[in-house]
Design an enzyme around this catalytic site. Structure first.
Site, PDB file in Angstrom:
ATOM      1  CE  LYS A 107       4.125  -7.936 -26.708  1.00  0.00           C
ATOM      2  NZ  LYS A 107       4.668  -6.416 -26.525  1.00  0.00           N
ATOM      3  CD  GLN A 153       7.952  -5.102 -26.360  1.00  0.00           C
ATOM      4  OE1 GLN A 153       6.936  -5.451 -26.963  1.00  0.00           O
ATOM      5  NE2 GLN A 153       8.092  -5.365 -24.965  1.00  0.00           N
ATOM      6  CG  ASP A 157       1.537  -1.801 -27.312  1.00  0.00           C
ATOM      7  OD1 ASP A 157       1.335  -2.820 -26.782  1.00  0.00           O
ATOM      8  OD2 ASP A 157       2.527  -1.509 -27.730  1.00  0.00           O
TER       9      ASP A 157
HETATM   10  N1  GUN Z   1       6.876  -3.086 -22.652  1.00  0.00           N
HETATM   11  C1  GUN Z   1       6.391  -3.622 -21.469  1.00  0.00           C
HETATM   12  N2  GUN Z   1       4.983  -3.857 -21.824  1.00  0.00           N
HETATM   13  C2  GUN Z   1       4.922  -3.490 -23.075  1.00  0.00           C
HETATM   14  C3  GUN Z   1       3.526  -3.508 -23.735  1.00  0.00           C
HETATM   15  O1  GUN Z   1       2.440  -3.839 -23.254  1.00  0.00           O
HETATM   16  N3  GUN Z   1       3.700  -3.170 -24.953  1.00  0.00           N
HETATM   17  C4  GUN Z   1       4.785  -2.449 -25.535  1.00  0.00           C
HETATM   18  N4  GUN Z   1       4.752  -2.157 -26.638  1.00  0.00           N
HETATM   19  N5  GUN Z   1       6.050  -2.547 -24.844  1.00  0.00           N
HETATM   20  C5  GUN Z   1       5.955  -3.036 -23.396  1.00  0.00           C
END
Ligand code: GUN
Length: 293
Positions: free
Chosen positions: A52, A96, A119
């Site tokens: 990311k 995350q 998110d």
């Molecule tokens: N863990 C698995 N997928 C995601 C996501 O799209 N965002 C975040 N923050 N954590 C995740």
């Protein structure tokens, strides 16, 4: 059978964002700033967060990675989120998941300012999405919509079957594909661990989305001839032949399923890169809404 190349589609999205960011810089405007918060040392989470941050660099966003140790207190983490909420230099915040046992993911998500919730996990964001109001769409479902759009796949009137009911993928995907929108206008069936005759539902799908996290779960006899198959699985499986010691496996038994499909996503290189492109679009949107609307 055509491969839905998520790497290519996500690159196209990132290239277009890069141009928009360059334009902002040229006009002396601030560029989007994403803050990623990582707790602990989960290998997969570290990889995703690094991807990311790298994508932010590619498109010209500012990014900050805040890495807390596994034992960080909930109080300290929530305080940091509150600081980020009020920091005018921060456009998007993502924490995350998963988080360590002693921290409530629900409390963390509820603390993020919805205007920075790139998110799309905050209850207020989810509510808006369900109602079809403009808001952030969670990155994985959004990435899948962008992929369908990129390949001009018609969804109207199709039967979409989603295997998996997580808050991150299955449930929002079911809402989005059934919405009066394009992509959308599907008849949606959502299957899960208690579904009877799951194989029959799957085999009746025009669009089959596998998001349950079980490597190779979807077999050839569960797929209709000509179906569009989207594989959201990204499970790490021990593999001594790989330098990393593991390989990434999808929820679909690709080799046997692919010949029956009209379109299919590979793993890796399908939904994964699209998720990141979608997050970049959400971050750009967060910045645009805050500064320019
Ligand atoms: N863990 C698995 N997928 C995601 C996501 O799209 N965002 C975040 N923050 N954590 C995740």
């Amino acid at each position: 059978m055509q491969i839905l190349n998520g790497k290519e589609a996500s690159q196209a999205i990132k290239d277009s964002l890069k141009l928009e960011v360059a334009q902002l810089s040229t006009n002396g405007k601030t560029v989007p700033h994403l803050v990623a918060v990582l707790v602990g040392n989960n290998g997969a989470s570290e990889t995703y967060v690094a991807a990311k941050v790298k994508a932010c660099e590619e498109v010209g966003f500012k990014s900050t990675l805040i890495h807390f140790e596994e034992e960080v207190s909930s109080l300290k983490l929530l305080d940091k989120i509150r600081d980020l909420n009020t920091d005018p230099d921060v456009d998007g915040i993502l924490v995350q998941l998963p988080l360590p046992q002693h921290i409530s993911a629900e409390e963390v998500i509820n603390t993020i300012d919805p205007s920075k919730d790139v998110d799309g996990f905050h209850p207020s964001t989810v509510g808006k999405m369900v109602l079809g109001h403009p808001t952030f769409i969670p990155a994985t479902p959004y990435g899948i919509l962008l992929l369908l759009e990129h390949y001009k796949i018609e969804t109207k009137g199709k039967h979409a079957v989603i295997i998996g009911r997580s808050n991150i993928v299955g449930r929002p995907m079911s809402i989005l594909l059934s919405a009066s929108a394009n992509p959308g206008n599907c008849t949606v069936t959502i299957c899960h661990s208690h579904t009877k005759n799951l194989n029959e539902f799957a085999a009746s799908a025009d669009i089959l989305i596998a998001a349950l996290g079980k490597p190779g779960f979807v077999k050839e006899d569960m797929v209709k001839q000509g179906a569009v198959v989207i594989d959201v699985g990204i499970t790490r499986v021990l593999d001594a032949s790989k330098k990393s010691g593991y390989s990434i496996q999808g929820d679909v038994a690709f080799e046997e399923v692919a010949p029956k499909c009209s379109f299919i996503t590979p793993v890796p290189g399908g939904v994964g890169p699209m998720t990141i492109a979608a997050l970049m679009k959400n971050t750009f949107k967060a910045c645009s809404v805050k500064h320019f609307e």
